[in-house]
Design a protein around this motif. Sequence first.
Motif, PDB file in Angstrom:
ATOM      1  N   GLY A 132       7.034 -10.809   2.803  1.00 13.65           N
ATOM      2  CA  GLY A 132       7.440  -9.640   2.030  1.00 13.65           C
ATOM      3  C   GLY A 132       8.377  -8.679   2.738  1.00 13.65           C
ATOM      4  O   GLY A 132       8.793  -7.670   2.164  1.00 13.65           O
ATOM      5  N   CYS A 133       8.741  -8.947   3.985  1.00 12.21           N
ATOM      6  CA  CYS A 133       9.583  -8.007   4.736  1.00 12.21           C
ATOM      7  C   CYS A 133      10.962  -7.828   4.099  1.00 12.21           C
ATOM      8  O   CYS A 133      11.586  -6.787   4.260  1.00 12.21           O
ATOM      9  N   CYS A 134      11.433  -8.860   3.435  1.00 14.41           N
ATOM     10  CA  CYS A 134      12.811  -8.838   2.933  1.00 14.41           C
ATOM     11  C   CYS A 134      12.882  -8.408   1.475  1.00 14.41           C
ATOM     12  O   CYS A 134      13.890  -8.624   0.810  1.00 14.41           O
ATOM     13  N   THR A 135      11.790  -7.798   0.976  1.00 12.02           N
ATOM     14  CA  THR A 135      11.732  -7.449  -0.447  1.00 12.02           C
ATOM     15  C   THR A 135      12.826  -6.454  -0.839  1.00 12.02           C
ATOM     16  O   THR A 135      13.030  -5.442  -0.163  1.00 12.02           O
ATOM     17  N   PRO A 156       9.945  -1.332   5.161  1.00 10.22           N
ATOM     18  CA  PRO A 156      10.933  -1.355   4.063  1.00 10.22           C
ATOM     19  C   PRO A 156      10.528  -2.306   2.939  1.00 10.22           C
ATOM     20  O   PRO A 156      10.656  -1.974   1.758  1.00 10.22           O
ATOM     21  N   GLY A 157       9.989  -3.470   3.299  1.00  9.94           N
ATOM     22  CA  GLY A 157       9.571  -4.436   2.294  1.00  9.94           C
ATOM     23  C   GLY A 157       8.407  -3.914   1.469  1.00  9.94           C
ATOM     24  O   GLY A 157       8.346  -4.113   0.253  1.00  9.94           O
ATOM     25  N   ILE A 158       7.466  -3.248   2.141  1.00  6.71           N
ATOM     26  CA  ILE A 158       6.313  -2.694   1.419  1.00  6.71           C
ATOM     27  C   ILE A 158       6.777  -1.596   0.461  1.00  6.71           C
ATOM     28  O   ILE A 158       6.345  -1.520  -0.692  1.00  6.71           O
ATOM     29  N   ILE A 159       7.675  -0.755   0.930  1.00  5.71           N
ATOM     30  CA  ILE A 159       8.175   0.322   0.066  1.00  5.71           C
ATOM     31  C   ILE A 159       8.902  -0.259  -1.156  1.00  5.71           C
ATOM     32  O   ILE A 159       8.697   0.197  -2.290  1.00  5.71           O
ATOM     33  N   LEU A 210       0.559  -5.803  -3.467  1.00  4.35           N
ATOM     34  CA  LEU A 210       1.092  -5.899  -2.103  1.00  4.35           C
ATOM     35  C   LEU A 210       0.509  -7.085  -1.328  1.00  4.35           C
ATOM     36  O   LEU A 210       0.741  -7.217  -0.129  1.00  4.35           O
ATOM     37  N   SER A 211      -0.226  -7.950  -2.020  1.00  3.98           N
ATOM     38  CA  SER A 211      -0.888  -9.038  -1.289  1.00  3.98           C
ATOM     39  C   SER A 211       0.111 -10.043  -0.718  1.00  3.98           C
ATOM     40  O   SER A 211      -0.248 -10.867   0.114  1.00  3.98           O
ATOM     41  N   GLY A 212       1.368  -9.957  -1.130  1.00  4.46           N
ATOM     42  CA  GLY A 212       2.402 -10.803  -0.527  1.00  4.46           C
ATOM     43  C   GLY A 212       3.172 -10.097   0.578  1.00  4.46           C
ATOM     44  O   GLY A 212       4.176 -10.611   1.059  1.00  4.46           O
ATOM     45  N   ASN A 213       2.725  -8.916   0.934  1.00  2.72           N
ATOM     46  CA  ASN A 213       3.368  -8.180   2.033  1.00  2.72           C
ATOM     47  C   ASN A 213       2.452  -8.178   3.241  1.00  2.72           C
ATOM     48  O   ASN A 213       1.333  -7.670   3.187  1.00  2.72           O
TER      49      ASN A 213
END
Lengths: 767, 171
Positions: free
Chosen positions: B56-59, B116-119, B141-144
């Motif tokens: 999820g970092c690159c969301t 950043p990905g979580i946001i 957020l379970s994919g982060n």
Amino acid sequence: MSYTSKFTRISPKKQYRHIGEDRQRFDASDIVTGKAMFLNDFKMDDLLYAKALRSPHAHARIVKIDISKAEAFPGVHRVLYYGNIPEACKGWGLSTPPAVPILRDKAAYVGDAVALVAAETEQIAEEACDLIEIEYEVLPAVFSTVEAVKPDAPRVHDAFESNILPNVPFMTEHMMDHLVRGDVEKAFAECDHVVEGEGEYNSLGSPMAMEAPGVIMKLEQGRLKAWATTQVAMLYGPSTGVRMQGFPVDTTAFNIGGGFGNKASMQTTTMYTALLAMSTHRPVKMNLTKTEQLLVHDERIGMYMKGKVGIKDGLIHAVKGICYLDCGAYNDCGQWQMGVGLGETQVALGKCQNWDIEGKLVMTNHVQTGAVRGFGGQEIKAVLMPLVMRAVTDMGVDPVEFCARNFAQQGDGWYWRSDYKWYNCREQDYAPVMYKAAEAFGWKDKYKGWLKPTRVEGNKAVGVGVSVHGNADVGEDTAEAYVRFEASGLVYLHAGIAETGAGQRSNIRKYVAEVFDIPVEKVILAPLNSEANPFDAGPIGSRCTITLGTAVTRAAEDCRRQILDAAAKAFFCSPEDLFFKEGFVFYKSRPTQPHHIFEFSHFGSSYTGTGRWTSDYSKSNFNIYFSEVEVDLDTGATKLLKVLVGTDVGQVIDPLTLEMQIHGGFGAAAADSGLFEGNVLDTTTGHIMTGNMIDYKWRTFDDFPDIEAIVEETQPEISRFKATGFGEISGAPGPASMMMAISNAIGVDYCEYPASREGILKALGKL
Amino acid sequence: MSRQVSMTINGKKEVFSIGHSGARWEIPDEETLSLTLRERLNLTGTKEACGQGACGCCTVLMNNRAVPSCQILTADCDGADIVTIEGLQDPDTGELDPIQKLFIEKYAFQCGFCTPGIIMALKGLFIKNPTPSRAEVAEALSGNQCRCISQYHVLDAADALAELNAAATNA
């Protein structure tokens, strides 16, 4: 699940301007806007990219290798293998001692680099690796320490006569590998109860920091310059130099995307990048993929222990054992971890006077291990504490009562780490906070006795467990700092501390701001590189709070003293007549009349103070960890329902940071190595089966139990601000505590890391 | 043959040539959106950690949906509206998005690599559902991934935003 966190300071004292108060991190805005710089955000011209050709065999000899096609591939700048190592690097070695040639005609684990490529892009480097033609002769391999120490076991490295490593000095210290105190045989004869057993904590846990390890190296003016994801920017050069015959390395680091002790030397990635930089005369970058991070980066060191524990009058009276530390194919800092681990046993079992534990560092044919939070102590305690608790509960003693009576207090002591130095334990009594934490957890209601569940509802049994941890390396190694006061009113702090996530770089400003009585925003950190900062061993082992905190405090006090001396000289008064606040000097008699530095110094003047801390291992930090685990009696599945962490940190530096350090006990192969974290090694082929984020299990956002923290602050006289440090050990007693909880839930003594459904069903007699 | 794709990135129109002719500024078909953002546009706030769509970092937001940009080809983004972490802050006033402000207020990060990905994942959730429950946020957020464990404080920040939204709706 409600995913809640409760954080309670039992006796907070409002006695400082910043320390103990929440202060926003100076990089907060950068982090939430994506502007914070990590290694991969740093651009450099002329960069080459490195990849390694990695062995598919756990142990093999290279019979034939042909690099010609790879060398001829467009965009390839260098292909290195054992036959063409640059002359200047032929003496470079891996492992500790660094006796294994950096590239050779053998592979020692699945993933071991047998050739290195530097090319214009990562893709070209990968393609070139595929073009290297190589034939192997597969050799027998060994994966367990117990097997590896047998005389007829396959030998992992030609450089070592057996698979047991010599206990050579680590840097300059001779680390403890055999803890001997008192007379164990006589003591066992005196005991009320003795238990024997063996166990292993060896699941190759990967802290798997979000940011994978990466290194850029460049040869410049006869030294290597490194830009690296290392959390120990000042220690990186010296520790790497040992493997490079003393070649000098200067280091720059940025924000670190998670460290967990696991981004220190980054042994193999560092050495391979350096080798390519030496041979290409271009800057070279090696950045691991997530899969490489899981498969070929340093894992948590393994621990096998066979031991015997005796108890007398409710106190541990004698401990005897042999430990095998599983270093894998390349040892990084196993000697150090052994010395610290043997030290830590004497903290939790502080009343025991009779010891005989021998440690051996054993090489095996799997991925190398290295520094990971816990650092020898978590590993040995994960095996020793369940054995101790079996003895305790056989005697019908309440585990919390046992921990409170046995944990080291002032007047006890230990041999710590190296050179058989004895330290008298001082300034600690953690029993009161143990009882307070037990009360908050509801231990008396939930603990129904050894091997008795707290409750059973249908096929779900719930049990509770407890374990303790303390580590005296909070006072570890040297820390130095410079503090420079400028006429602008800003104070520049030169301290070689990385930001790995625990707010270290922001919070270290508080010590300076407190001494100068200025806002924290007025304290500016020098960029993190080894050229601009003095030595500090870095944020490892919970050490920064005492060590660097003290060095920085002393530097600030020295700087402040110089300012007041200069002002007093100019004003023809005594420094005692003056004080410093908000960047100005005041007469005590006229506290509303500020005097600017220009009134007593030339406009170009600044004042620089220095401060130093040297090792002192006479005090440990503390963590009591309660867990409540639900076990499905039909499937063996486990679920963590609740955790309570109790600690006495001396003095809280930053409350929200401490709360999150406690949360950080999950993740990073710490507490969660009890129930599910770890790599799975196929011991037939030597392949790790969990090289991706689906197969390697980690705790997801929707799977967090309620957590509670009970924090005491007893103000020990260990430094000006009386803080002890905590971060590293936040999850360390978790695994042992969870084993007790499972055992109590299912009514059978159980210890297996990580817990498995199969193992639990076997313990229940259902398989 | 090269072809052109155009998209809006943080409110600005970007046009790329897609192909394999070897032209210096051409983007190959297989280039991921995360690579284009980071290496060509220098929008390095979007982090790449696993390259497997698992962390999820690159969301980023793609047409108001949170997506992993390491799993999306730039060549497939023709006509898309992309928002990255850099697009949340007001470019003129510097004012932060309410989620960013609450992340600072609640100290909802540690090392910040995953932040950043979580946001951006939260931004996508709140566009769909302005008042999610704590459990709904946790599931979204379970994919982060976050290894430092900022999860409890992130959930606190999301709760605070849901409360603000609920209060604004009721006002």
